[in-house]
Scaffold this motif. Sequence first.
Motif, PDB file in Angstrom:
ATOM      1  N   ASP A  55      -8.084 -56.547  40.921  1.00 10.56           N
ATOM      2  CA  ASP A  55      -7.594 -57.565  41.835  1.00 10.56           C
ATOM      3  C   ASP A  55      -7.578 -56.952  43.225  1.00 10.56           C
ATOM      4  O   ASP A  55      -7.068 -55.844  43.416  1.00 10.56           O
ATOM      5  CB  ASP A  55      -6.196 -58.011  41.429  1.00 10.56           C
ATOM      6  CG  ASP A  55      -5.701 -59.174  42.245  1.00 10.56           C
ATOM      7  OD1 ASP A  55      -6.541 -59.954  42.738  1.00 10.56           O
ATOM      8  OD2 ASP A  55      -4.473 -59.307  42.394  1.00 10.56           O
ATOM      9  N   PHE A  56      -8.183 -57.622  44.186  1.00  8.68           N
ATOM     10  CA  PHE A  56      -8.275 -57.104  45.538  1.00  8.68           C
ATOM     11  C   PHE A  56      -7.307 -57.849  46.433  1.00  8.68           C
ATOM     12  O   PHE A  56      -7.272 -59.072  46.453  1.00  8.68           O
ATOM     13  CB  PHE A  56      -9.699 -57.247  46.077  1.00  8.68           C
ATOM     14  CG  PHE A  56     -10.697 -56.459  45.289  1.00  8.68           C
ATOM     15  CD1 PHE A  56     -10.927 -55.132  45.588  1.00  8.68           C
ATOM     16  CD2 PHE A  56     -11.386 -57.027  44.236  1.00  8.68           C
ATOM     17  CE1 PHE A  56     -11.835 -54.385  44.852  1.00  8.68           C
ATOM     18  CE2 PHE A  56     -12.298 -56.301  43.493  1.00  8.68           C
ATOM     19  CZ  PHE A  56     -12.519 -54.973  43.810  1.00  8.68           C
ATOM     20  N   GLY A  57      -6.503 -57.090  47.173  1.00  2.31           N
ATOM     21  CA  GLY A  57      -5.525 -57.695  48.071  1.00  2.31           C
ATOM     22  C   GLY A  57      -5.498 -56.978  49.404  1.00  2.31           C
ATOM     23  O   GLY A  57      -6.385 -56.192  49.727  1.00  2.31           O
ATOM     24  N   LEU A  58      -4.469 -57.248  50.171  1.00  4.14           N
ATOM     25  CA  LEU A  58      -4.339 -56.646  51.499  1.00  4.14           C
ATOM     26  C   LEU A  58      -4.204 -55.126  51.469  1.00  4.14           C
ATOM     27  O   LEU A  58      -4.581 -54.435  52.400  1.00  4.14           O
ATOM     28  CB  LEU A  58      -3.123 -57.241  52.223  1.00  4.14           C
ATOM     29  CG  LEU A  58      -3.216 -58.713  52.593  1.00  4.14           C
ATOM     30  CD1 LEU A  58      -1.882 -59.188  53.169  1.00  4.14           C
ATOM     31  CD2 LEU A  58      -4.328 -58.933  53.592  1.00  4.14           C
ATOM     32  N   PHE A  59      -3.644 -54.598  50.390  1.00  4.94           N
ATOM     33  CA  PHE A  59      -3.373 -53.169  50.304  1.00  4.94           C
ATOM     34  C   PHE A  59      -4.359 -52.441  49.393  1.00  4.94           C
ATOM     35  O   PHE A  59      -4.058 -51.375  48.872  1.00  4.94           O
ATOM     36  CB  PHE A  59      -1.934 -52.936  49.833  1.00  4.94           C
ATOM     37  CG  PHE A  59      -0.929 -53.618  50.719  1.00  4.94           C
ATOM     38  CD1 PHE A  59      -0.680 -53.139  51.992  1.00  4.94           C
ATOM     39  CD2 PHE A  59      -0.265 -54.755  50.305  1.00  4.94           C
ATOM     40  CE1 PHE A  59       0.241 -53.764  52.816  1.00  4.94           C
ATOM     41  CE2 PHE A  59       0.644 -55.384  51.109  1.00  4.94           C
ATOM     42  CZ  PHE A  59       0.898 -54.888  52.378  1.00  4.94           C
ATOM     43  N   GLY A  60      -5.530 -52.998  49.193  1.00  7.46           N
ATOM     44  CA  GLY A  60      -6.537 -52.354  48.352  1.00  7.46           C
ATOM     45  C   GLY A  60      -6.700 -53.079  47.034  1.00  7.46           C
ATOM     46  O   GLY A  60      -6.435 -54.265  46.921  1.00  7.46           O
ATOM     47  N   SER A  61      -7.126 -52.334  46.035  1.00  9.82           N
ATOM     48  CA  SER A  61      -7.379 -52.946  44.728  1.00  9.82           C
ATOM     49  C   SER A  61      -6.470 -52.320  43.678  1.00  9.82           C
ATOM     50  O   SER A  61      -5.982 -51.201  43.829  1.00  9.82           O
ATOM     51  CB  SER A  61      -8.837 -52.743  44.327  1.00  9.82           C
ATOM     52  OG  SER A  61      -9.118 -51.365  44.168  1.00  9.82           O
ATOM     53  N   GLU A  62      -6.254 -53.066  42.617  1.00 10.46           N
ATOM     54  CA  GLU A  62      -5.491 -52.548  41.486  1.00 10.46           C
ATOM     55  C   GLU A  62      -6.105 -53.076  40.214  1.00 10.46           C
ATOM     56  O   GLU A  62      -6.685 -54.168  40.164  1.00 10.46           O
ATOM     57  CB  GLU A  62      -4.022 -52.939  41.573  1.00 10.46           C
ATOM     58  CG  GLU A  62      -3.752 -54.422  41.530  1.00 10.46           C
ATOM     59  CD  GLU A  62      -2.263 -54.728  41.649  1.00 10.46           C
ATOM     60  OE1 GLU A  62      -1.804 -55.560  40.859  1.00 10.46           O
ATOM     61  OE2 GLU A  62      -1.607 -54.137  42.517  1.00 10.46           O
TER      62      GLU A  62
END
Length: 64
Positions: A55-62
């Motif tokens: 999952d890609f978001g504002l703080f990178g991926s997880e």
Amino acid sequence: MQDDSVRSVEDALSLYMHSEKLESYTSNNTEVIAYKQHTIDKLPRVLVLHLKRFDFGLFGSEKV
């Protein structure tokens, strides 16, 4: 892949195989227009796909 149009493995492979324009590519100190594209000329008898989900978001991926 971060694209809502990808609903199947076939969709993902089609998107992966599209050509991509390379930004600021230089050859012999001259900036040129260059593209890269992945292709599969012949499918093997057994094709193994390694599926990873992130999952890609504002703080990178997880990892999902």
